[in-house]
Write a protein that holds these residues in place. Structure first.
Motif, PDB file in Angstrom:
ATOM      1  N   PRO A  10       0.801  -1.233   0.000  1.00  0.00           N
ATOM      2  CA  PRO A  10       0.000   0.000   0.000  1.00  0.00           C
ATOM      3  C   PRO A  10       0.833   1.282   0.000  1.00  0.00           C
ATOM      4  CG  PRO A  10       0.008  -1.014   2.177  1.00  0.00           C
ATOM      5  CD  PRO A  10       0.639  -2.003   1.244  1.00  0.00           C
ATOM      6  N   GLU A  11       2.107   1.171   0.391  1.00  0.00           N
ATOM      7  CA  GLU A  11       2.960   2.357   0.442  1.00  0.00           C
ATOM      8  C   GLU A  11       3.570   2.706  -0.911  1.00  0.00           C
ATOM      9  OE1 GLU A  11       5.689  -1.119   0.775  1.00  0.00           O
ATOM     10  OE2 GLU A  11       3.674  -0.601   1.483  1.00  0.00           O
ATOM     11  N   VAL A  12       3.462   1.798  -1.891  1.00  0.00           N
ATOM     12  CA  VAL A  12       4.048   2.034  -3.210  1.00  0.00           C
ATOM     13  C   VAL A  12       2.995   2.658  -4.127  1.00  0.00           C
ATOM     14  CG1 VAL A  12       5.199   0.984  -5.191  1.00  0.00           C
ATOM     15  CG2 VAL A  12       5.605   0.081  -2.892  1.00  0.00           C
ATOM     16  N   PRO A  13       3.230   3.861  -4.650  1.00  0.00           N
ATOM     17  CA  PRO A  13       2.240   4.523  -5.505  1.00  0.00           C
ATOM     18  C   PRO A  13       2.187   3.894  -6.896  1.00  0.00           C
ATOM     19  CG  PRO A  13       4.240   5.816  -5.437  1.00  0.00           C
ATOM     20  CD  PRO A  13       4.440   4.677  -4.463  1.00  0.00           C
ATOM     21  N   THR A  14       1.199   4.287  -7.667  1.00  0.00           N
ATOM     22  CA  THR A  14       1.100   3.845  -9.059  1.00  0.00           C
ATOM     23  C   THR A  14       1.831   4.845  -9.952  1.00  0.00           C
ATOM     24  OG1 THR A  14      -0.927   5.062  -9.567  1.00  0.00           O
ATOM     25  CG2 THR A  14      -1.188   2.890  -8.550  1.00  0.00           C
ATOM     26  N   VAL A  15       2.191   4.390 -11.149  1.00  0.00           N
ATOM     27  CA  VAL A  15       2.824   5.288 -12.122  1.00  0.00           C
ATOM     28  C   VAL A  15       1.860   6.426 -12.477  1.00  0.00           C
ATOM     29  CG1 VAL A  15       3.809   5.452 -14.451  1.00  0.00           C
ATOM     30  CG2 VAL A  15       4.271   3.433 -13.048  1.00  0.00           C
ATOM     31  N   ASP A  16       0.577   6.098 -12.557  1.00  0.00           N
ATOM     32  CA  ASP A  16      -0.449   7.101 -12.831  1.00  0.00           C
ATOM     33  C   ASP A  16      -0.451   8.189 -11.746  1.00  0.00           C
ATOM     34  OD1 ASP A  16      -3.247   7.782 -14.245  1.00  0.00           O
ATOM     35  OD2 ASP A  16      -3.543   7.834 -12.072  1.00  0.00           O
ATOM     36  N   GLU A  17      -0.400   7.779 -10.492  1.00  0.00           N
ATOM     37  CA  GLU A  17      -0.361   8.738  -9.387  1.00  0.00           C
ATOM     38  C   GLU A  17       0.859   9.651  -9.466  1.00  0.00           C
ATOM     39  OE1 GLU A  17      -1.529   7.399  -5.227  1.00  0.00           O
ATOM     40  OE2 GLU A  17      -1.169   5.476  -6.218  1.00  0.00           O
ATOM     41  N   MET A  18       1.934   9.127 -10.007  1.00  0.00           N
ATOM     42  CA  MET A  18       3.192   9.862 -10.077  1.00  0.00           C
ATOM     43  C   MET A  18       3.270  10.801 -11.275  1.00  0.00           C
ATOM     44  SD  MET A  18       5.264   9.185  -7.489  1.00  0.00           S
ATOM     45  CE  MET A  18       3.762   9.669  -6.618  1.00  0.00           C
ATOM     46  N   GLY A  19       2.131  10.980 -11.954  1.00  0.00           N
ATOM     47  CA  GLY A  19       2.075  11.999 -13.002  1.00  0.00           C
ATOM     48  C   GLY A  19       1.983  11.502 -14.424  1.00  0.00           C
ATOM     49  N   VAL A  20       2.184  10.198 -14.662  1.00  0.00           N
ATOM     50  CA  VAL A  20       2.046   9.666 -16.015  1.00  0.00           C
ATOM     51  C   VAL A  20       0.602   9.183 -16.157  1.00  0.00           C
ATOM     52  CG1 VAL A  20       3.037   8.142 -17.777  1.00  0.00           C
ATOM     53  CG2 VAL A  20       4.456   8.927 -15.867  1.00  0.00           C
ATOM     54  N   LYS A  21      -0.275  10.085 -16.498  1.00  0.00           N
ATOM     55  CA  LYS A  21      -1.710   9.839 -16.440  1.00  0.00           C
ATOM     56  C   LYS A  21      -2.154   8.702 -17.353  1.00  0.00           C
ATOM     57  CE  LYS A  21      -2.587  12.793 -13.297  1.00  0.00           C
ATOM     58  NZ  LYS A  21      -2.927  12.283 -11.945  1.00  0.00           N
ATOM     59  N   ASP A  22      -3.079   7.904 -16.808  1.00  0.00           N
ATOM     60  CA  ASP A  22      -3.690   6.781 -17.522  1.00  0.00           C
ATOM     61  C   ASP A  22      -2.684   5.696 -17.904  1.00  0.00           C
ATOM     62  OD1 ASP A  22      -6.262   7.975 -17.443  1.00  0.00           O
ATOM     63  OD2 ASP A  22      -5.748   9.201 -19.187  1.00  0.00           O
ATOM     64  N   PHE A  23      -1.535   5.698 -17.248  1.00  0.00           N
ATOM     65  CA  PHE A  23      -0.560   4.630 -17.489  1.00  0.00           C
ATOM     66  C   PHE A  23      -1.018   3.389 -16.727  1.00  0.00           C
ATOM     67  CE2 PHE A  23       3.183   2.072 -16.965  1.00  0.00           C
ATOM     68  CZ  PHE A  23       3.985   2.336 -18.071  1.00  0.00           C
ATOM     69  N   GLU A  24      -1.224   2.323 -17.459  1.00  0.00           N
ATOM     70  CA  GLU A  24      -1.635   1.068 -16.825  1.00  0.00           C
ATOM     71  C   GLU A  24      -1.139  -0.111 -17.636  1.00  0.00           C
ATOM     72  OE1 GLU A  24      -5.632  -1.214 -15.111  1.00  0.00           O
ATOM     73  OE2 GLU A  24      -5.836   0.235 -16.749  1.00  0.00           O
ATOM     74  N   VAL A  25      -0.414  -0.990 -16.993  1.00  0.00           N
ATOM     75  CA  VAL A  25       0.015  -2.248 -17.605  1.00  0.00           C
ATOM     76  C   VAL A  25      -0.095  -3.338 -16.548  1.00  0.00           C
ATOM     77  CG1 VAL A  25       1.875  -3.547 -18.683  1.00  0.00           C
ATOM     78  CG2 VAL A  25       1.653  -1.106 -19.156  1.00  0.00           C
ATOM     79  N   VAL A  26      -0.820  -4.382 -16.855  1.00  0.00           N
ATOM     80  CA  VAL A  26      -0.850  -5.557 -15.994  1.00  0.00           C
ATOM     81  C   VAL A  26      -0.624  -6.776 -16.883  1.00  0.00           C
ATOM     82  CG1 VAL A  26      -2.321  -4.632 -14.164  1.00  0.00           C
ATOM     83  CG2 VAL A  26      -3.374  -5.715 -16.151  1.00  0.00           C
ATOM     84  N   THR A  27       0.117  -7.727 -16.345  1.00  0.00           N
ATOM     85  CA  THR A  27       0.299  -8.989 -17.055  1.00  0.00           C
ATOM     86  C   THR A  27      -0.906  -9.860 -16.740  1.00  0.00           C
ATOM     87  OG1 THR A  27       2.691  -8.836 -16.852  1.00  0.00           O
ATOM     88  CG2 THR A  27       1.780 -10.988 -17.352  1.00  0.00           C
ATOM     89  N   MET A  28      -1.668 -10.194 -17.773  1.00  0.00           N
ATOM     90  CA  MET A  28      -2.882 -10.982 -17.587  1.00  0.00           C
ATOM     91  C   MET A  28      -2.669 -12.405 -18.076  1.00  0.00           C
ATOM     92  SD  MET A  28      -5.927  -8.306 -18.590  1.00  0.00           S
ATOM     93  CE  MET A  28      -5.244  -7.883 -20.198  1.00  0.00           C
ATOM     94  N   TYR A  29      -3.130 -13.346 -17.289  1.00  0.00           N
ATOM     95  CA  TYR A  29      -3.039 -14.757 -17.650  1.00  0.00           C
ATOM     96  C   TYR A  29      -4.455 -15.289 -17.827  1.00  0.00           C
ATOM     97  CZ  TYR A  29       1.632 -13.982 -15.809  1.00  0.00           C
ATOM     98  OH  TYR A  29       2.878 -13.474 -15.574  1.00  0.00           O
ATOM     99  N   GLY A  30      -4.664 -16.022 -18.900  1.00  0.00           N
ATOM    100  CA  GLY A  30      -6.013 -16.497 -19.153  1.00  0.00           C
ATOM    101  C   GLY A  30      -6.056 -17.784 -19.946  1.00  0.00           C
ATOM    102  N   LEU A  31      -7.260 -18.324 -20.020  1.00  0.00           N
ATOM    103  CA  LEU A  31      -7.485 -19.609 -20.674  1.00  0.00           C
ATOM    104  C   LEU A  31      -8.086 -19.391 -22.054  1.00  0.00           C
ATOM    105  CD1 LEU A  31      -7.286 -22.688 -20.067  1.00  0.00           C
ATOM    106  CD2 LEU A  31      -9.678 -22.575 -19.319  1.00  0.00           C
ATOM    107  N   LEU A  32      -7.458 -20.001 -23.061  1.00  0.00           N
ATOM    108  CA  LEU A  32      -7.922 -19.946 -24.445  1.00  0.00           C
ATOM    109  C   LEU A  32      -8.055 -21.365 -24.976  1.00  0.00           C
ATOM    110  CD1 LEU A  32      -5.470 -17.184 -25.803  1.00  0.00           C
ATOM    111  CD2 LEU A  32      -7.767 -16.825 -24.887  1.00  0.00           C
TER     112      LEU A  32
END
Length: 322
Positions: A234-256
């Motif tokens: 919880p103490e680590v901010p997001t890149v978005d919070e740090m001023g790079v707006k709408d920056f979002e990357v998550v590694t998603m794993y899924g079934l195909l």
């Protein structure tokens, strides 16, 4: 002409009835779940958690087969070419599949949107921006300022060319107008090791790969790449919070599943995945790995895959990746 039409119609009817019968009796034998990476990585860990519960839901063993190589492409291609009967499925990294589809030199011998049908997502894992301890930057803004002041001087490591880690750093570089030098490695572990040793300045890496080094005094986490802060950090901010707006990357794993797999089988698998993902014990197991449950319907899975392709095609084009 009429006779040909009748023969054709009978053939279609028989094919449909055969598919329906297959779906109703499925599964009558073990289901092979291909993981396109070696054992022990985040993709493998998430797949094994779901496979354990899927075999209980389906009443048949779900056997993990690690088919690694070519950044996940060898395993993915084997499933794309498999019979669409529900007995061979792919539990893969959605971002990596999308990235390979948009980099010309890495394009697979199949068309992604036509080779697979979405079943369900399984989990999402944010990446973290970690820097070597000796790099005197306090936050993301200071890092970007330092990179702009000394273009081409700061280095970042990745799990290899075209990896999610590489593309995330490239996305950050484009969004912050910075000049960072890419140092590709053969996997996450050697990149993190060189960060610890001070040979490179920073990495964008998955939390499971960094988890054993969280308490190290040799690296610092500046931010996470998810939209929201990670509950365990919880103490680590997001890149978005740090001023790079709408920056979002998550590694998603899924079934195909291979394209052409009967819809009833796809729906049954998807329903089972969503039920499993709602279990508190599964959520807890994934949270220990720095992952968050993320399940979806088949249509939602296909849509997420299309969105990933669109996102990374822009990044690859701007980076002039070949």
């Amino acid at each position: 002409m009429k006779r040909r039409f009748l023969v054709g119609a009978v053939g279609v009817a028989l094919a449909c009835s055969g598919a329906a019968a297959l779906a109703q009796s499925w599964p009558t034998q073990p289901v092979r779940m291909v993981v396109p990476y070696p054992p022990g990585g985040a993709n493998d860990v998430v797949a094994r958690i779901y496979a354990l519960h899927l075999q209980q839901a389906l009443g048949q063993p779900v056997v993990i087969e690690n088919k690694a190589g070519a950044g996940g492409q060898i395993g993915a291609e084997s499933v794309a070419r498999a019979a669409p009967d529900g007995y061979t499925v792919l539990f893969g990294a959605i971002g990596s599949l999308a990235i390979h589809a948009v980099i010309p030199s890495q394009k697979p011998p199949y068309e992604l949107s036509k080779a697979f049908v979405g079943v369900s997502m399984g989990a999402s894992v944010p990446l973290a921006l970690a820097v070597r301890q000796g790099l005197k930057v306090a936050d993301v803004k200071a890092l970007a300022d330092a990179a702009r002041e000394k273009p081409g001087k700061l280095t970042y490591g990745s799990a290899g060319n075209g990896s999610t880690q590489h593309m995330t750093a490239e996305y950050f570089r484009q969004r912050t107008s910075t000049d960072l030098v890419h140092v590709p490695y053969k996997g996450s572990a050697p990149a993190v090791n060189d960060l610890l040793g001070g040979q490179i300045d920073l990495v964008f890496e998955t939390l499971p790969a960094l988890s054993s080094q969280m308490s190290s005094d040799k690296i610092r986490l500046l931010a996470v790449t998810s939209r929201q802060r990670v509950p365990g950090l919880p103490e680590v901010p997001t890149v978005d919070e740090m001023g790079v707006k709408d920056f979002e990357v998550v590694t998603m794993y899924g079934l195909l599943a291979p394209s052409g797999t009967p819809k009833d089988i796809v729906e049954r698998l998807s329903s089972a995945m969503r039920t499993i993902g709602a279990r508190p014990d599964v959520k807890a197991q994934l949270a220990k790995q720095g992952a968050e449950v993320k399940t979806s319907t088949p249509n939602e899975t296909d849509q997420l895959l299309r969105q990933e392709v669109e996102k990374w095609s822009v990044v690859a084009r701007n980076a002039k990746l070949e």
